[in-house]
Structures are given as C-alpha cells and as structure tokens.
Write a protein that holds these residues in place. Structure first.
Motif, mmCIF file in Angstrom:
data_model
loop_
_atom_site.group_PDB
_atom_site.id
_atom_site.type_symbol
_atom_site.label_atom_id
_atom_site.label_comp_id
_atom_site.label_asym_id
_atom_site.label_seq_id
_atom_site.Cartn_x
_atom_site.Cartn_y
_atom_site.Cartn_z
ATOM 1 N N ARG A 61 0.858 -1.182 0.000
ATOM 2 C CA ARG A 61 0.000 0.000 0.000
ATOM 3 C C ARG A 61 0.897 1.234 0.000
ATOM 4 N NH1 ARG A 61 -4.304 2.989 -1.411
ATOM 5 N NH2 ARG A 61 -4.586 4.727 0.021
ATOM 6 N N HIS A 82 0.761 4.945 0.584
ATOM 7 C CA HIS A 82 -0.189 5.858 1.217
ATOM 8 C C HIS A 82 0.448 7.234 1.378
ATOM 9 C CE1 HIS A 82 -3.767 6.678 3.765
ATOM 10 N NE2 HIS A 82 -2.941 7.511 4.387
ATOM 11 N N GLN A 88 -8.698 4.610 4.685
ATOM 12 C CA GLN A 88 -7.832 3.829 3.804
ATOM 13 C C GLN A 88 -6.567 3.380 4.542
ATOM 14 O OE1 GLN A 88 -7.165 6.175 0.212
ATOM 15 N NE2 GLN A 88 -8.527 4.808 -0.892
ATOM 16 N N GLU A 112 -7.621 0.559 6.897
ATOM 17 C CA GLU A 112 -7.877 -0.647 6.107
ATOM 18 C C GLU A 112 -6.564 -1.272 5.644
ATOM 19 O OE1 GLU A 112 -9.683 -1.967 1.749
ATOM 20 O OE2 GLU A 112 -9.619 0.140 2.317
ATOM 21 N N GLY A 113 -5.658 -0.437 5.135
ATOM 22 C CA GLY A 113 -4.401 -0.948 4.618
ATOM 23 C C GLY A 113 -3.582 -1.660 5.674
ATOM 24 N N ARG A 140 -5.239 -5.106 6.410
ATOM 25 C CA ARG A 140 -5.117 -6.076 5.316
ATOM 26 C C ARG A 140 -3.673 -6.545 5.152
ATOM 27 N NH1 ARG A 140 -8.926 -4.216 0.314
ATOM 28 N NH2 ARG A 140 -8.173 -6.216 -0.490
ATOM 29 N N LEU A 143 -2.101 -2.476 -3.551
ATOM 30 C CA LEU A 143 -3.416 -2.203 -2.960
ATOM 31 C C LEU A 143 -3.767 -0.747 -3.230
ATOM 32 C CD1 LEU A 143 -5.777 -3.170 -1.110
ATOM 33 C CD2 LEU A 143 -4.391 -2.416 0.844
ATOM 34 N N THR A 144 -4.627 -0.515 -4.225
ATOM 35 C CA THR A 144 -4.948 0.859 -4.603
ATOM 36 C C THR A 144 -6.169 0.895 -5.515
ATOM 37 O OG1 THR A 144 -4.016 2.917 -5.524
ATOM 38 C CG2 THR A 144 -3.501 0.881 -6.687
ATOM 39 N N ASN A 145 -6.799 2.069 -5.559
ATOM 40 C CA ASN A 145 -7.816 2.362 -6.567
ATOM 41 C C ASN A 145 -7.314 3.403 -7.570
ATOM 42 O OD1 ASN A 145 -9.810 0.681 -5.436
ATOM 43 N ND2 ASN A 145 -10.379 2.255 -3.955
ATOM 44 N N THR A 172 -8.977 -1.216 -3.013
ATOM 45 C CA THR A 172 -9.284 -0.867 -1.635
ATOM 46 C C THR A 172 -10.798 -0.724 -1.483
ATOM 47 O OG1 THR A 172 -9.131 1.516 -2.053
ATOM 48 C CG2 THR A 172 -7.121 0.404 -1.395
ATOM 49 N N GLY A 173 -11.250 -0.645 -0.249
ATOM 50 C CA GLY A 173 -12.666 -0.436 0.002
ATOM 51 C C GLY A 173 -13.100 0.972 -0.385
ATOM 52 N N HIS A 184 -14.841 4.110 1.106
ATOM 53 C CA HIS A 184 -15.163 4.676 2.415
ATOM 54 C C HIS A 184 -15.965 5.961 2.199
ATOM 55 C CE1 HIS A 184 -12.429 1.727 4.125
ATOM 56 N NE2 HIS A 184 -11.549 2.077 3.208
#
Length: 230
Positions: free
Chosen positions: A67, A69, A88, A91-92, A95, A165-167, A188-189, A191
C-alpha cells in the motif's frame, strides 16, 4: 522505457506497536532509509510476516501486498471526513497485517502540495471548485505526487515485484515506469460518507480511480468539501 531511480539503502529497522481508535492492534517493523531522492523522511512499515526481518527472503518468491499511502494529517491523525485517507490507512494496515506486506507512508501531503496549500485548497473547494480545480487555481498540478521514492524504498527492501493495494491507476503506472513489476492491482474499500461523496465522485470521474460508487442521485453529499487523494 523503464527508468530505475537511484539506489537507496535501509537505515534503521525497528518494531513499533500500533493501536487504532477502534481497538485494532498490530506490530509493524518501521524502516527508515538513506539516499531517498527528495530528501524527505518517508517510512515503510513491514506488517504481518514482513514485521519479522527474517521473513524478507519470501518477497522474491511471492510478491507481497503493498500500500503506497500519501500522508494526510487531517484524515490520518484528526479523523477528517473531508476525504477517505484515514479509513484507507486503517484498512491498509489491517489487510497487510493479515496477508503480509509493506505500507509505504509518503510525506506528500495534499497530493504533493503541502499542508498549508491543501487547507488553502479547502477554501476554494468550499466556494465550489472540485479538488483538482482547487489545486490548479493555486498554481499547482492537479496531482503533484512522484512515486520515485516509493520505487527506491521497494528496491532497498528487496521487493522488485508487488501486488498493489490501490484504486489509483497512476500509482501502478508510475511504479511500472520505475522498474517495479506490478503483478496485480487489489482494490481498496470504498469509504463513503456524506462529507466526502463529491470528493470521491470527482476522483472516480476526473482521476479515473476505480471506485464503485452509487449513482449521483444516491450520493447525499454536502457542498464540495474535499481534500487530498488516497
């Protein structure tokens, strides 16, 4: 053509117990670096089996989840709902703790424009500009982040191949151009809150972030109160 960044090296690796406000706890192995191109104090957090330095040899055979960030003081520390950065980050960390991987915490506040400029952009957002327009109105790029230091950190960790892990497609594209093999992109989710609905919609439509959002009619958002990208 791929252009590898200058080599960096690990400076320090030290265990750091982490605790979040919702009660989630884990331990990270915090890495600092020498030779990062921009001279800033970026961190890598080894989580899960990567919190154990004896397990780093696994990385060559199995690309770890990563991730990248960007720092967000307002969201990460103070819980601002103008963005989705704090959730985020939370979450990161969880996970990566479950799967094993590294969270690269980059000191690129406000998509690279800095904290004060980000808050200046908030003022413009409250007057009607979106998050990208506000940065440009202040004389900055829409997104000024450069992931060269992330590539340096990964190579110093011995991680040339990653699951990301990214959008944000720009993260994967930049890392690939810097010699990092992105074997897969893991979403990622989402939020979503009333305060960040317009911000997330703008990231999806203008920034091409892969966010599965409700239709515009389903977003009960406030006036554009937006911030940095995740």
């Amino acid at each position: 053509m791929d252009v590898r960044p200058p080599a960096a090296s690990i400076r320090t690796a030290v265990p750091v117990p982490l605790s979040f406000s919702d009660g989630f706890e884990t331990t990270a192995l915090a890495f600092t670096f020498d030779g990062l191109a921009d001279g800033l104090e970026h961190l890598a957090l080894g989580l899960g089996d990567r919190a154990d330095p004896t397990q780093r040899a696994k990385d060559a055979a199995s690309p770890p989840l990563i991730r990248v960030h960007s720092e967000c003081l307002t969201g990460d520390v103070f819980g601002s709902q103008r963005c989705d950065c704090g959730p985020q980050l939370r979450e990161g960390v969880q996970r990566l703790s479950e799967t094993g991987g590294y969270l690269l915490y980059l000191r690129q506040e406000g998509r690279g424009i800095g904290l004060y400029a980000k808050l200046d952009a908030y003022v413009l957002q409250d007057s009607g500009l979106d998050t990208y327009q506000a940065n440009v109105a202040l004389g900055y790029e829409e997104d000024a982040r450069d992931y060269g230091v992330a590539a340096q950190m990964l190579l110093a960790l011995g991680v040339p191949r990653v699951a990301l892990l990214t959008n944000n497609p720009d993260k994967a594209a930049q890392l690939a151009s810097l010699g990092i093999t992105v074997t897969s992109v893991v979403a990622t989710g989402v939020h979503l809150s009333p305060a960040n609905a317009h911000y997330l919609a703008t990231k999806a439509t203008h920034g091409s972030h892969t966010l599965d959002l409700p239709t515009t009619d389903g977003l009960r958002h406030q006036t554009p109160r937006e911030s940095e990208a995740g």
